[in-house]
Design a protein around this motif. Structure first.
Motif, mmCIF file in Angstrom:
data_model
loop_
_atom_site.group_PDB
_atom_site.id
_atom_site.type_symbol
_atom_site.label_atom_id
_atom_site.label_comp_id
_atom_site.label_asym_id
_atom_site.label_seq_id
_atom_site.Cartn_x
_atom_site.Cartn_y
_atom_site.Cartn_z
ATOM 1 N N ILE A 79 4.033 11.768 2.983
ATOM 2 C CA ILE A 79 3.217 10.797 3.637
ATOM 3 C C ILE A 79 4.187 10.077 4.748
ATOM 4 O O ILE A 79 4.159 10.054 5.788
ATOM 5 N N CYS A 80 5.263 9.289 4.042
ATOM 6 C CA CYS A 80 6.241 8.546 4.941
ATOM 7 C C CYS A 80 7.141 9.382 5.891
ATOM 8 O O CYS A 80 7.373 9.025 7.053
ATOM 9 N N GLU A 81 7.381 10.683 5.600
ATOM 10 C CA GLU A 81 8.028 11.424 6.674
ATOM 11 C C GLU A 81 7.194 11.844 7.647
ATOM 12 O O GLU A 81 7.670 11.687 9.018
ATOM 13 N N GLY A 82 5.849 11.855 7.630
ATOM 14 C CA GLY A 82 4.790 12.241 8.686
ATOM 15 C C GLY A 82 4.633 10.902 9.501
ATOM 16 O O GLY A 82 4.250 11.034 10.396
ATOM 17 N N ALA A 83 4.496 9.555 8.674
ATOM 18 C CA ALA A 83 4.125 8.552 9.371
ATOM 19 C C ALA A 83 4.864 7.951 10.483
ATOM 20 O O ALA A 83 4.755 7.372 11.293
ATOM 21 N N GLY A 84 6.392 7.722 9.771
ATOM 22 C CA GLY A 84 7.351 7.489 10.471
ATOM 23 C C GLY A 84 7.718 5.810 11.040
ATOM 24 O O GLY A 84 8.642 5.256 10.776
ATOM 25 N N ILE A 85 6.529 5.568 11.683
ATOM 26 C CA ILE A 85 6.522 3.932 11.891
ATOM 27 C C ILE A 85 6.092 2.904 10.764
ATOM 28 O O ILE A 85 6.467 1.887 11.061
ATOM 29 N N ILE A 86 5.885 3.430 9.687
ATOM 30 C CA ILE A 86 5.603 2.478 8.863
ATOM 31 C C ILE A 86 6.765 1.895 8.085
ATOM 32 O O ILE A 86 7.495 2.531 7.468
ATOM 33 N N PRO A 87 6.671 0.571 8.227
ATOM 34 C CA PRO A 87 8.107 -0.230 7.604
ATOM 35 C C PRO A 87 7.845 -0.187 6.052
ATOM 36 O O PRO A 87 6.908 -0.404 5.335
ATOM 37 N N ASP A 88 9.209 0.128 5.500
ATOM 38 C CA ASP A 88 9.284 0.130 3.892
ATOM 39 C C ASP A 88 8.234 1.003 3.313
ATOM 40 O O ASP A 88 7.760 0.482 2.199
ATOM 41 N N CYS A 89 7.898 2.292 3.823
ATOM 42 C CA CYS A 89 6.935 2.866 3.499
ATOM 43 C C CYS A 89 6.739 3.267 1.863
ATOM 44 O O CYS A 89 5.973 3.159 1.328
ATOM 45 N N MET A 90 7.766 3.495 1.432
ATOM 46 C CA MET A 90 7.693 3.897 -0.085
ATOM 47 C C MET A 90 7.620 2.708 -0.943
ATOM 48 O O MET A 90 6.871 3.107 -2.004
ATOM 49 N N ASN A 91 7.652 1.603 -0.517
ATOM 50 C CA ASN A 91 7.527 0.417 -1.352
ATOM 51 C C ASN A 91 5.838 -0.194 -1.009
ATOM 52 O O ASN A 91 5.402 -0.840 -2.076
ATOM 53 N N ASN A 92 5.498 0.035 0.221
ATOM 54 C CA ASN A 92 4.185 -0.512 0.720
ATOM 55 C C ASN A 92 3.021 0.409 0.487
ATOM 56 O O ASN A 92 2.174 -0.166 0.901
ATOM 57 N N LEU A 93 3.194 1.386 0.195
ATOM 58 C CA LEU A 93 2.278 2.696 0.069
ATOM 59 C C LEU A 93 1.607 2.817 -1.496
ATOM 60 O O LEU A 93 2.710 2.971 -2.161
ATOM 61 N N LYS A 94 0.515 2.860 -1.629
ATOM 62 C CA LYS A 94 0.066 3.139 -2.978
ATOM 63 C C LYS A 94 -1.149 4.129 -2.785
ATOM 64 O O LYS A 94 -1.896 4.325 -1.838
ATOM 65 N N LEU A 95 -0.949 5.226 -3.716
ATOM 66 C CA LEU A 95 -1.954 6.510 -3.562
ATOM 67 C C LEU A 95 -2.723 6.571 -4.745
ATOM 68 O O LEU A 95 -2.503 5.955 -5.670
ATOM 69 N N GLU A 96 -3.726 7.178 -4.176
ATOM 70 C CA GLU A 96 -5.064 7.726 -5.227
ATOM 71 C C GLU A 96 -5.380 8.990 -5.035
ATOM 72 O O GLU A 96 -5.745 9.309 -3.936
ATOM 73 N N MET A 97 -5.384 9.750 -6.087
ATOM 74 C CA MET A 97 -6.037 11.325 -6.066
ATOM 75 C C MET A 97 -6.701 11.356 -7.117
ATOM 76 O O MET A 97 -6.146 11.210 -8.175
ATOM 77 N N ARG A 98 -7.782 12.208 -6.784
ATOM 78 C CA ARG A 98 -8.572 12.171 -8.189
ATOM 79 C C ARG A 98 -9.543 13.409 -7.572
ATOM 80 O O ARG A 98 -9.873 13.646 -6.348
#
Length: 178
Positions: A79-98
């Motif tokens: 996701i972070c590779e595709g988003a590009g503009i999101i600052p500190d993506c790995m720490n500010n992103l939370k996922l849910e998949m079900r």
């Protein structure tokens, strides 16, 4: 004395000096709030579009890749590779998949799970790899700090976990058979 005061007031009332300054002082703050709100809304929209793009690209990769399902960190990285503009993506992103039962949608929580900045190491709410032909839903929540937090739209944005606002992106897909 009263005549002198009346004469001074009459001259003051007739004088047009400083009228542009008064107009400027009354109108300038409104234009600045309008400008900062437009900038904040544009930045928020750009971030949301890029989060949507990153999630769509990652979901496409997971859906079409018939190998092993990715871990939450690998999915975040996609996701972070595709988003590009999101600052500190790995720490500010939370996922849910079900997985989802198409006959019963009640097992999906209404609110998204976002990063809690007070407790940043809380695990994902739910991240399950699906099986073949199973409908999956993915939610990505990312936190951002407003650029102009004290004016315009930056002031009115609902806050989550301190001084941040949340952008949430949702996607659904079917796991392809092997």
């Amino acid at each position: 004395m009263i005549r002198t005061l009346a004469k001074i007031l009459r001259l003051f009332r007739r004088s047009e000096e400083g009228s542009a300054t008064v107009e400027f002082v009354l109108v300038f703050p409104m234009f600045m709030v309008l400008f900062t709100s437009a900038f904040e809304a544009g930045l928020m929209m750009t971030r949301h579009v890029m989060l949507e793009r990153g999630l769509d690209m990652a979901v496409r990769e997971v859906r079409l890749n018939t190998g092993a399902a990715p871990s939450p960190d690998q999915f975040k990285e996609m996701i972070c590779e595709g988003a590009g503009i999101i600052p500190d993506c790995m720490n500010n992103l939370k996922l849910e998949m079900r997985p989802i039962d198409p006959r019963n949608w009640s097992n999906i929580p209404r609110s998204a799970d976002c990063v809690n900045t007070n407790q940043p190491f809380l695990p994902n709410r739910n991240f399950e790899a699906g099986t073949q032909n199973q409908i999956m839903i993915v939610r990505a929540c990312s936190l951002f700090s407003p650029f102009f937090a004290a004016t315009g739209i930056g002031f009115d944005i609902p806050r989550y976990s301190g001084d941040f606002y949340a952008l949430i992106s949702i996607s659904a897909f079917v796991m392809e058979p092997i």
